[in-house]
Design an enzyme around this catalytic site. Structure first.
Site, PDB file in Angstrom:
ATOM      1  N   HIS A 140     -25.415 -18.011  38.136  1.00 44.94           N
ATOM      2  CA  HIS A 140     -24.398 -18.947  38.585  1.00 44.94           C
ATOM      3  C   HIS A 140     -24.930 -20.353  38.383  1.00 44.94           C
ATOM      4  O   HIS A 140     -26.150 -20.566  38.258  1.00 44.94           O
ATOM      5  CB  HIS A 140     -24.090 -18.731  40.067  1.00 44.94           C
ATOM      6  CG  HIS A 140     -23.296 -17.489  40.352  1.00 44.94           C
ATOM      7  ND1 HIS A 140     -22.032 -17.288  39.857  1.00 44.94           N
ATOM      8  CD2 HIS A 140     -23.594 -16.385  41.098  1.00 44.94           C
ATOM      9  CE1 HIS A 140     -21.577 -16.117  40.287  1.00 44.94           C
ATOM     10  NE2 HIS A 140     -22.503 -15.551  41.027  1.00 44.94           N
ATOM     11  N   CYS A 173     -21.826 -21.619  35.022  1.00 47.58           N
ATOM     12  CA  CYS A 173     -20.777 -22.624  35.178  1.00 47.58           C
ATOM     13  C   CYS A 173     -21.403 -24.010  35.327  1.00 47.58           C
ATOM     14  O   CYS A 173     -22.549 -24.164  35.754  1.00 47.58           O
ATOM     15  CB  CYS A 173     -19.932 -22.324  36.409  1.00 47.58           C
ATOM     16  SG  CYS A 173     -18.742 -20.991  36.160  1.00 47.58           S
TER      17      CYS A 173
END
Length: 324
Positions: A164, A206
């Site tokens: 992430h 991301c």
């Protein structure tokens, strides 16, 4: 329209705490293509949306399989030498499971990415190790140890981060840390045995929470004498010879499918497997950009999440051309 089903993706790779080969990958293809995509960012639990990527067959891609680029001569001074005993190390950090306090969901599909990357970079000649579910401290300690090793007999170095993320940050299992705190360990003033050699970072994460809506469409050195035998010693910037290949541009989500892996990593492996040994690295990454931009698109019953696109981002401080 029928509601897409939720799928539980099997743990396809056996976990290793420190390093080694990836968890054994199950080669079975999941038949249902309506599997939900996910993003490598904090989840928005106010809405549950299902997205899948649609690959489009491209005539140009087919024709490339039967044709090869014409041979061109690259002057040695503009090409990184690969005349070393080893291609180099490739470190894959594969973070799938996260502490509850981080608010991050399990990154289903990342084990397929890690397994495909392992085989892909192994085929290019790299010495590859995979490190699963590492904390921030473990990531930093791991890369610090690698940076302190002797790379004199290696042509380059590669590091792949699967996790992430947010803009400028990557998540360990226990929280976020600055990507720069990891990459600076390999600067010229900190890792002397990689000075003048390419240091490649591939980052699947991301970089924000924006969606790309997409749009319809019609269709050398300033002083060459610095590198002569008469004057072989010269300074280079400590930040030189890095390349960062991000899965998306700053501010945007990066998509990952629980069954098929992430858009960026799967495109990267596809291009490297076919062209990795004869195209230059920027040509390779440009084709990756093209594949992600044209072959993937999100779909959802909720129009806010439907028909979204993604474009990878390459930041290069390389000073020469790189051929594996």
């Amino acid at each position: 329209m029928a509601e897409p089903q939720d799928f539980t993706v099997p743990d396809s790779l056996q976990k290793e705490d420190k390093s080694g080969e990836p968890r054994d990958s199950k080669e079975e293809e999941l038949e249902d293509e309506d599997m939900e995509d996910d993003v490598d960012a904090k989840p928005d639990r106010s809405q549950k949306f299902s997205i899948f990527s649609r690959k489009k067959k491209n005539d140009q891609e087919k024709s490339e399989k039967t044709s090869r680029q014409s041979i061109r001569i690259v002057p040695p001074e503009f090409q990184y030498t690969m005349n070393y005993g080893k291609v180099g190390k490739c470190i894959i950090i594969n973070n799938k499971n996260f502490d509850e306090k981080t608010g991050m969901c399990t990154r289903n599909g990342t084990d397929k990415d890690a397994g495909d990357l392992f085989r892909c970079f192994k085929n290019l000649g790299f010495d590859v190790t995979v490190h699963n579910d590492t904390s921030c401290e473990e990531m930093e300690r791991l890369l610090q140890n690698v940076a302190q090793q002797n790379h004199s007999d290696s042509a380059c170095f590669a590091c792949i981060l699967l996790s992430h993320g947010e803009e400028g940050q990557i998540y360990g299992t226990d929280g976020a840390m600055a990507i720069k705190s990891l990459t600076t360990l390999f600067r010229g003033d900190k890792c002397k045995s990689l000075v003048g050699k390419p240091k490649l970072f591939f980052i699947q994460a991301c970089r924000g929470s924006e969606f790309d809506e997409g749009i319809q469409t019609d269709s050398g050195p300033a002083n060459d004498s610095m590198e002569t035998d008469a004057n072989p010693r010269y300074k280079i910037p400590v930040e030189a010879d890095f390349l960062f290949a991000y899965s998306t541009v700053p501010g945007y989500y990066s998509w990952r499918n629980p069954g098929r892996g992430s858009w960026f990593v799967q495109a990267l492996c596809s291009v490297l497997n076919e062209h990795g040994k004869h195209l230059e690295i920027m040509q390779i990454l440009t084709r990756v950009n093209y594949m992600v931009a044209t072959s993937y698109e999100s779909w959802s019953d909720d129009p806010r999440y439907s028909e979204k696109k993604q474009i990878p981002c390459v930041v290069s401080m390389l000073t020469k051309e790189l051929y594996f």
